[in-house]
Design a protein around this motif. Structure first.
Motif, PDB file in Angstrom:
ATOM      1  N   VAL A 117       0.839  -1.200   0.000  1.00  0.00           N
ATOM      2  CA  VAL A 117       0.000   0.000   0.000  1.00  0.00           C
ATOM      3  C   VAL A 117       0.873   1.248   0.000  1.00  0.00           C
ATOM      4  N   LEU A 118       0.294   2.339  -0.448  1.00  0.00           N
ATOM      5  CA  LEU A 118       0.955   3.635  -0.452  1.00  0.00           C
ATOM      6  C   LEU A 118       0.634   4.396   0.827  1.00  0.00           C
ATOM      7  N   ASP A 119       1.556   5.246   1.224  1.00  0.00           N
ATOM      8  CA  ASP A 119       1.288   6.212   2.291  1.00  0.00           C
ATOM      9  C   ASP A 119       0.840   7.486   1.595  1.00  0.00           C
ATOM     10  N   LEU A 120      -0.469   7.715   1.560  1.00  0.00           N
ATOM     11  CA  LEU A 120      -1.012   8.849   0.832  1.00  0.00           C
ATOM     12  C   LEU A 120      -0.895  10.131   1.639  1.00  0.00           C
ATOM     13  N   ALA A 121      -0.574  11.212   0.948  1.00  0.00           N
ATOM     14  CA  ALA A 121      -0.491  12.511   1.607  1.00  0.00           C
ATOM     15  C   ALA A 121      -1.885  12.985   1.997  1.00  0.00           C
ATOM     16  N   SER A 122      -1.946  13.833   3.005  1.00  0.00           N
ATOM     17  CA  SER A 122      -3.247  14.308   3.480  1.00  0.00           C
ATOM     18  C   SER A 122      -3.984  15.120   2.430  1.00  0.00           C
ATOM     19  N   ASN A 123      -3.248  15.698   1.487  1.00  0.00           N
ATOM     20  CA  ASN A 123      -3.888  16.559   0.487  1.00  0.00           C
ATOM     21  C   ASN A 123      -4.558  15.777  -0.637  1.00  0.00           C
ATOM     22  N   VAL A 124      -4.561  14.432  -0.586  1.00  0.00           N
ATOM     23  CA  VAL A 124      -5.199  13.654  -1.657  1.00  0.00           C
ATOM     24  C   VAL A 124      -6.610  13.212  -1.272  1.00  0.00           C
ATOM     25  N   GLU A 125      -7.093  13.589  -0.095  1.00  0.00           N
ATOM     26  CA  GLU A 125      -8.367  13.075   0.394  1.00  0.00           C
ATOM     27  C   GLU A 125      -9.495  13.297  -0.603  1.00  0.00           C
ATOM     28  N   HIS A 126      -9.497  14.426  -1.265  1.00  0.00           N
ATOM     29  CA  HIS A 126     -10.557  14.725  -2.232  1.00  0.00           C
ATOM     30  C   HIS A 126      -9.992  14.782  -3.643  1.00  0.00           C
ATOM     31  N   GLN A 127      -8.933  14.018  -3.890  1.00  0.00           N
ATOM     32  CA  GLN A 127      -8.310  13.940  -5.198  1.00  0.00           C
ATOM     33  C   GLN A 127      -8.370  12.501  -5.699  1.00  0.00           C
ATOM     34  N   PRO A 128      -8.078  12.294  -7.004  1.00  0.00           N
ATOM     35  CA  PRO A 128      -8.198  10.952  -7.594  1.00  0.00           C
ATOM     36  C   PRO A 128      -7.425   9.857  -6.853  1.00  0.00           C
ATOM     37  N   LEU A 129      -6.232  10.160  -6.317  1.00  0.00           N
ATOM     38  CA  LEU A 129      -5.443   9.114  -5.669  1.00  0.00           C
ATOM     39  C   LEU A 129      -6.092   8.576  -4.401  1.00  0.00           C
ATOM     40  N   LEU A 154       2.117  13.396  -3.555  1.00  0.00           N
ATOM     41  CA  LEU A 154       0.823  12.776  -3.289  1.00  0.00           C
ATOM     42  C   LEU A 154       0.922  11.445  -2.566  1.00  0.00           C
ATOM     43  N   ALA A 155       2.062  10.754  -2.675  1.00  0.00           N
ATOM     44  CA  ALA A 155       2.174   9.429  -2.072  1.00  0.00           C
ATOM     45  C   ALA A 155       3.638   9.076  -1.866  1.00  0.00           C
ATOM     46  N   SER A 156       3.874   8.206  -0.880  1.00  0.00           N
ATOM     47  CA  SER A 156       5.224   7.744  -0.551  1.00  0.00           C
ATOM     48  C   SER A 156       5.167   6.283  -0.129  1.00  0.00           C
ATOM     49  N   THR A 157       6.351   5.663  -0.063  1.00  0.00           N
ATOM     50  CA  THR A 157       6.539   4.396   0.636  1.00  0.00           C
ATOM     51  C   THR A 157       7.818   4.533   1.457  1.00  0.00           C
ATOM     52  N   SER A 158       8.107   3.543   2.272  1.00  0.00           N
ATOM     53  CA  SER A 158       9.302   3.618   3.115  1.00  0.00           C
ATOM     54  C   SER A 158      10.576   3.660   2.275  1.00  0.00           C
ATOM     55  N   ILE A 159      10.567   3.042   1.094  1.00  0.00           N
ATOM     56  CA  ILE A 159      11.746   3.002   0.230  1.00  0.00           C
ATOM     57  C   ILE A 159      11.813   4.227  -0.675  1.00  0.00           C
ATOM     58  N   CYS A 160      10.659   4.706  -1.080  1.00  0.00           N
ATOM     59  CA  CYS A 160      10.594   5.745  -2.110  1.00  0.00           C
ATOM     60  C   CYS A 160       9.705   6.888  -1.645  1.00  0.00           C
ATOM     61  N   ARG A 161      10.320   8.033  -1.361  1.00  0.00           N
ATOM     62  CA  ARG A 161       9.557   9.148  -0.802  1.00  0.00           C
ATOM     63  C   ARG A 161       8.596   9.745  -1.825  1.00  0.00           C
TER      64      ARG A 161
END
Length: 234
Positions: A117-129, A154-161
């Motif tokens: 799973v992705l760690d989604l940024a808070s600013n994507v809540e009302h966006q396509p992601l 918009l999104a990160s993982t532990s390996i890839c910011r």
């Protein structure tokens, strides 16, 4: 419905639009593929298609001397992005977009190949992601990039910011692979067999995870692309 034009630059046959294809057609897009290995990318009109999609591939942005197509695609994207024309990049495509926006692209700390799973940024809540919240997606890359200036992470993982970025409604770069189709996943395993072997990654595990997660990803990705298309400013 007025038909719009979509040009997809493809680097290897099995890394196509996948699960995005039908939602794109449903939204009124006529899909045309350009094979990067067969066409002179420098001759394409950067502003021509209503939507440009640059797909994934097993080369790096810094491989421009060995693979001149990298420079041609970067130049194409630089002109298109300067005009803010609708543009989507997936994996290598996102890296090329980052380079065209003058961000650094370089090898990541480790290869990221598998489903998570992705760690989604808070600013994507009302966006396509937001459609991908808690949905395991396919990762298949070794490189990463800095966030381009003027873009939102918009999104990160532990390996890839930097797993996804946007610049307004028209520019979207996705490091991961939301378009992967479960029914065609064996093409990925066979096509990247050498990389899996040299990286010590088990194709059996990847195949098992694809059977568990691909259907959910396909459904979520259809929502993602449909909502993104609806917000484009042509």
């Amino acid at each position: 419905m007025t038909q719009r034009t979509l040009l997809a630059i493809r680097h290897v046959g099995f890394e196509d639009l996948g699960s995005f294809a039908q939602p794109l057609r449903d939204a009124g897009y006529r899909i045309d593929y350009i094979e990067a290995a067969e066409h002179d990318i420098s001759q394409l009109d950067p502003l021509g298609p209503d939507l440009l999609v640059v797909l994934g591939g097993p080369i790096g942005v810094y491989d421009h001397e060995a693979y001149p197509v990298v420079s041609a695609e970067t130049a194409l994207l630089r002109e298109r992005l300067a005009a803010n024309r609708p543009t989507l990049g997936i994996c290598l495509g996102a890296q090329l977009m980052a380079a065209a926006l003058d961000a650094r692209v370089y090898p990541g700390p480790a290869k990221e190949i598998g489903w998570s799973v992705l760690d989604l940024a808070s600013n994507v809540e009302h966006q396509p992601l937001a459609a991908l919240r808690n949905v395991p997606v396919l990762h298949w890359h070794g490189d990463t990039f800095d966030l381009p200036e003027g873009c939102a992470r918009l999104a990160s993982t532990s390996i890839c910011r930097n797993q996804a970025f946007s610049r307004g409604p028209n520019v979207l770069g996705l490091q991961f692979h939301p378009e992967a189709l479960g029914a065609r996943f064996e093409h990925w395993l066979l096509g990247h067999a050498s990389e899996l072997a040299t990286s010590g990654i088990d194709p059996i595990t990847l195949r098992y995870d694809a059977k568990r997660y691909a259907q959910g990803l396909e459904q979520a990705s259809a929502t993602l692309i449909t909502e993104w298309l609806a917000r484009l400013e042509h």
